[in-house]
Every structure is written in C-alpha cells, then in structure tokens.
Design a protein around this motif. Structure first.
Motif, PDB file in Angstrom:
ATOM      1  N   ALA A   1       0.831  -1.209   0.000  1.00 38.08           N
ATOM      2  CA  ALA A   1       0.000   0.000   0.000  1.00 38.08           C
ATOM      3  C   ALA A   1       0.861   1.254   0.000  1.00 38.08           C
ATOM      4  CB  ALA A   1      -0.935  -0.004   1.210  1.00 38.08           C
ATOM      5  N   THR A   2       1.964   1.218   0.726  1.00 38.31           N
ATOM      6  CA  THR A   2       2.857   2.380   0.783  1.00 38.31           C
ATOM      7  C   THR A   2       3.512   2.624  -0.568  1.00 38.31           C
ATOM      8  OG1 THR A   2       3.285   2.035   3.140  1.00 38.31           O
ATOM      9  CG2 THR A   2       4.890   3.349   1.927  1.00 38.31           C
ATOM     10  N   VAL A   3       4.025   1.557  -1.181  1.00 38.88           N
ATOM     11  CA  VAL A   3       4.658   1.697  -2.490  1.00 38.88           C
ATOM     12  C   VAL A   3       3.630   2.131  -3.532  1.00 38.88           C
ATOM     13  CG1 VAL A   3       5.788   0.442  -4.367  1.00 38.88           C
ATOM     14  CG2 VAL A   3       6.540   0.113  -2.012  1.00 38.88           C
ATOM     15  N   GLY A   4       2.463   1.496  -3.528  1.00 37.97           N
ATOM     16  CA  GLY A   4       1.429   1.855  -4.485  1.00 37.97           C
ATOM     17  C   GLY A   4       0.964   3.290  -4.335  1.00 37.97           C
ATOM     18  N   SER A   5       0.808   3.747  -3.093  1.00 36.38           N
ATOM     19  CA  SER A   5       0.374   5.124  -2.852  1.00 36.38           C
ATOM     20  C   SER A   5       1.429   6.124  -3.308  1.00 36.38           C
ATOM     21  CB  SER A   5       0.070   5.329  -1.364  1.00 36.38           C
ATOM     22  OG  SER A   5      -1.026   4.545  -0.963  1.00 36.38           O
ATOM     23  N   ALA A   6       2.689   5.804  -3.066  1.00 26.74           N
ATOM     24  CA  ALA A   6       3.768   6.694  -3.500  1.00 26.74           C
ATOM     25  C   ALA A   6       3.823   6.773  -5.022  1.00 26.74           C
ATOM     26  CB  ALA A   6       5.102   6.215  -2.942  1.00 26.74           C
ATOM     27  N   PHE A   7       3.618   5.642  -5.666  1.00 28.79           N
ATOM     28  CA  PHE A   7       3.603   5.607  -7.132  1.00 28.79           C
ATOM     29  C   PHE A   7       2.454   6.455  -7.664  1.00 28.79           C
ATOM     30  CE2 PHE A   7       2.650   3.707 -11.266  1.00 28.79           C
ATOM     31  CZ  PHE A   7       3.912   3.600 -11.827  1.00 28.79           C
ATOM     32  N   ASP A   8       1.265   6.286  -7.092  1.00 29.09           N
ATOM     33  CA  ASP A   8       0.099   7.042  -7.530  1.00 29.09           C
ATOM     34  C   ASP A   8       0.276   8.539  -7.314  1.00 29.09           C
ATOM     35  OD1 ASP A   8      -1.075   4.664  -8.213  1.00 29.09           O
ATOM     36  OD2 ASP A   8      -2.436   4.594  -6.492  1.00 29.09           O
ATOM     37  N   ALA A   9       0.997   8.898  -6.242  1.00 30.85           N
ATOM     38  CA  ALA A   9       1.182  10.307  -5.896  1.00 30.85           C
ATOM     39  C   ALA A   9       2.308  10.966  -6.678  1.00 30.85           C
ATOM     40  CB  ALA A   9       1.445  10.442  -4.394  1.00 30.85           C
ATOM     41  N   GLY A  10       2.981  10.223  -7.540  1.00 33.58           N
ATOM     42  CA  GLY A  10       4.064  10.794  -8.328  1.00 33.58           C
ATOM     43  C   GLY A  10       5.340  11.018  -7.552  1.00 33.58           C
ATOM     44  N   LEU A  11       5.537  10.242  -6.486  1.00 31.90           N
ATOM     45  CA  LEU A  11       6.711  10.415  -5.630  1.00 31.90           C
ATOM     46  C   LEU A  11       7.870   9.513  -6.023  1.00 31.90           C
ATOM     47  CD1 LEU A  11       4.936  10.576  -2.134  1.00 31.90           C
ATOM     48  CD2 LEU A  11       5.744  12.499  -3.536  1.00 31.90           C
ATOM     49  N   VAL A  12       7.651   8.607  -6.975  1.00 35.84           N
ATOM     50  CA  VAL A  12       8.644   7.587  -7.301  1.00 35.84           C
ATOM     51  C   VAL A  12       9.410   7.971  -8.566  1.00 35.84           C
ATOM     52  CG1 VAL A  12       8.981   5.167  -7.932  1.00 35.84           C
ATOM     53  CG2 VAL A  12       7.262   5.787  -6.203  1.00 35.84           C
ATOM     54  N   ASP A  13      10.734   7.922  -8.492  1.00 29.24           N
ATOM     55  CA  ASP A  13      11.593   8.169  -9.657  1.00 29.24           C
ATOM     56  C   ASP A  13      11.945   6.885 -10.395  1.00 29.24           C
ATOM     57  OD1 ASP A  13      11.849  10.976  -9.064  1.00 29.24           O
ATOM     58  OD2 ASP A  13      13.315  10.444  -7.516  1.00 29.24           O
TER      59      ASP A  13
ATOM     60  N   PRO B   1      -2.921   5.875 -15.231  1.00 30.20           N
ATOM     61  CA  PRO B   1      -1.929   5.460 -16.231  1.00 30.20           C
ATOM     62  C   PRO B   1      -0.614   6.210 -16.045  1.00 30.20           C
ATOM     63  CG  PRO B   1      -4.056   5.865 -17.259  1.00 30.20           C
ATOM     64  CD  PRO B   1      -4.168   6.345 -15.838  1.00 30.20           C
ATOM     65  N   ARG B   2       0.476   5.499 -16.203  1.00 38.02           N
ATOM     66  CA  ARG B   2       1.794   6.099 -16.022  1.00 38.02           C
ATOM     67  C   ARG B   2       2.761   5.466 -17.009  1.00 38.02           C
ATOM     68  NH1 ARG B   2       3.623   8.466 -11.368  1.00 38.02           N
ATOM     69  NH2 ARG B   2       1.454   9.053 -11.203  1.00 38.02           N
ATOM     70  N   THR B   3       3.588   6.283 -17.640  1.00 37.06           N
ATOM     71  CA  THR B   3       4.562   5.784 -18.600  1.00 37.06           C
ATOM     72  C   THR B   3       5.863   5.440 -17.891  1.00 37.06           C
ATOM     73  OG1 THR B   3       3.620   7.115 -20.382  1.00 37.06           O
ATOM     74  CG2 THR B   3       5.869   6.321 -20.691  1.00 37.06           C
TER      75      THR B   3
ATOM     76  N   TYR C   1      12.757   0.294 -13.947  1.00 33.63           N
ATOM     77  CA  TYR C   1      12.093   1.263 -14.802  1.00 33.63           C
ATOM     78  C   TYR C   1      12.313   2.678 -14.268  1.00 33.63           C
ATOM     79  CZ  TYR C   1       9.344  -2.851 -16.246  1.00 33.63           C
ATOM     80  OH  TYR C   1       8.944  -4.079 -16.687  1.00 33.63           O
ATOM     81  N   ASP C   2      12.524   3.631 -15.156  1.00 27.78           N
ATOM     82  CA  ASP C   2      12.389   5.030 -14.799  1.00 27.78           C
ATOM     83  C   ASP C   2      10.913   5.406 -14.905  1.00 27.78           C
ATOM     84  OD1 ASP C   2      15.089   5.341 -14.408  1.00 27.78           O
ATOM     85  OD2 ASP C   2      15.483   6.228 -16.371  1.00 27.78           O
ATOM     86  N   VAL C   3      10.429   6.167 -13.943  1.00 24.73           N
ATOM     87  CA  VAL C   3       9.037   6.590 -13.936  1.00 24.73           C
ATOM     88  C   VAL C   3       8.963   8.020 -14.453  1.00 24.73           C
ATOM     89  CG1 VAL C   3       6.977   6.900 -12.524  1.00 24.73           C
ATOM     90  CG2 VAL C   3       8.626   5.096 -11.944  1.00 24.73           C
TER      91      VAL C   3
END
Length: 204
Positions: A147-159, A182-184, A201-203
């Motif tokens: 949940a923490t990783v998914g939330s960070a990804f959704d929030a645009g916090l992950v490089d 959706p995210r590339t 992957y680079d986000v």
C-alpha cells in the motif's frame, strides 16, 4: 542526485504478499516464495541485493510493515534489511500513531505522522546527509508494504521502480497496483536469474 526508488518483490499475478498476511505471517500464505532470490546463491541475485542495499541512504516503510519487522518474529541479526549487505540506513515509518516502544533499538527510526509525502521528504533529507563510502549520492528506498509503495507511485513520488518478479502465482493477497492512474515507464534493465526476473524502470 538522490532518487526515490520503489523496490519490491512481486508475484506473476501482481501480489506483494500471499493471502492472509498478518503480524505472525507477514508475507501471507505462500508469500515467502517472493523473496527466495534475496537468499539465493546465484551470483546475479547476490549482486543485485548488494548494489541495491549499498545505495540506501534512507528507507521508507508503512506502519503495518514496521509492526511485522519490529515484532517478536521480525528482523534479527541474520534476517533484516539487506541481511548484512549494508550498514544501517535511517528508517522512516509512515504512521498515524507512533509506537510506545521499539524492539530494534539499534536501528535509527523516525516516525512521521503527517503523511507519505512528508515521510519521503524526511527520508530524502536523511539520505542526502548520510555518508557514502562510494562518494556517490545515496537514494531513498521505498520498501513497502504494498500500500505504501502503491500510494507513492500514484502520488508521483517515485523516480525509479525496481521489481523483483518471482516465478510464483499466489492467486490473492496484497496487490501492488489497485486502479492506479496510467503512467509511462521507461525500461532500463532486465536481469533474469534462476529465482527471479529483476526489472528496473524510470518513472516519467
């Protein structure tokens, strides 16, 4: 430059734990198979673990995962973050209520009650201030839970997204992505070993 790296093991059907995870069964039923690679004798698995933990300036985790690793059946001298492959980075826990006591008192714990974004900011500050034996910038590692990783990804916090794809189908459990926008992604590396396929992957 310090990067925010989400680093997590996942099943072929997208789960980061098996069914029925809990304090005494942190990875759920069958979930231990997700982390076989971390204890493998395969030299490529060992290299990926060593390099990944060596770049850790600070580590972010959620409260549920903290309760598991700090619990009576959690980390010890032989099982823990990096399992001897790294020093002791700072650990930042996202929680609404800090614990009254900590079992793993030899680790550097910070509890952030104002949300994930503030926790990532605090971890970045710790990583930037941490000494690096290689002379390179250290990174913030988001180790979970899901949940923490998914939330960070959704929030645009992950490089950077670093996935360790285990050759197992769990059927149910804790999903990594739940209706994310959706995210590339840009694939940077693929390493196949006897126990996992390691994807970076680079986000964007």
């Amino acid at each position: 430059m310090t990067r925010i790296i989400a680093d997590i093991s996942v099943s072929l059907d997208g789960f980061v734990t098996g069914p029925h995870p809990g304090p005494d069964n942190g990875l759920g039923t069958g979930g231990k198979a997700l982390h076989t690679w971390a204890f493998s004798d395969d030299p490529e698995d060992h290299r990926i673990l060593r390099e990944g933990t060596a770049r850790s300036g600070a580590v972010v985790l959620g409260r549920r995962l903290f309760d598991i690793v700090d619990g009576p059946n959690g980390w010890d001298d032989t099982i823990g973050y990096g399992a001897g492959e790294v020093g002791k980075p700072a650990f930042v826990v996202v929680t609404s209520s800090p614990p009254q006591s900590v079992r793993l008192t030899d680790l550097d714990w910070t509890f952030v009650t104002t949300g994930l974004r503030d926790a990532v900011t605090a971890a970045r500050e710790r990583a930037e201030a941490a000494p690096s034996g290689s002379g390179q910038d250290l990174d913030v590692i988001l180790m979970g839970g899901g949940a923490t990783v998914g939330s960070a990804f959704d929030a645009g916090l992950v490089d950077v997204l670093s996935l360790h794809l285990a050759p197992v189908v769990l059927g149910s459990g804790t999903p990594l992505f739940t209706g994310a926008a959706p995210r590339t992604l840009v694939q940077r590396s693929v390493t196949a070993t006897s126990t996992a396929t390691h994807l970076t992957y680079d986000v964007l």
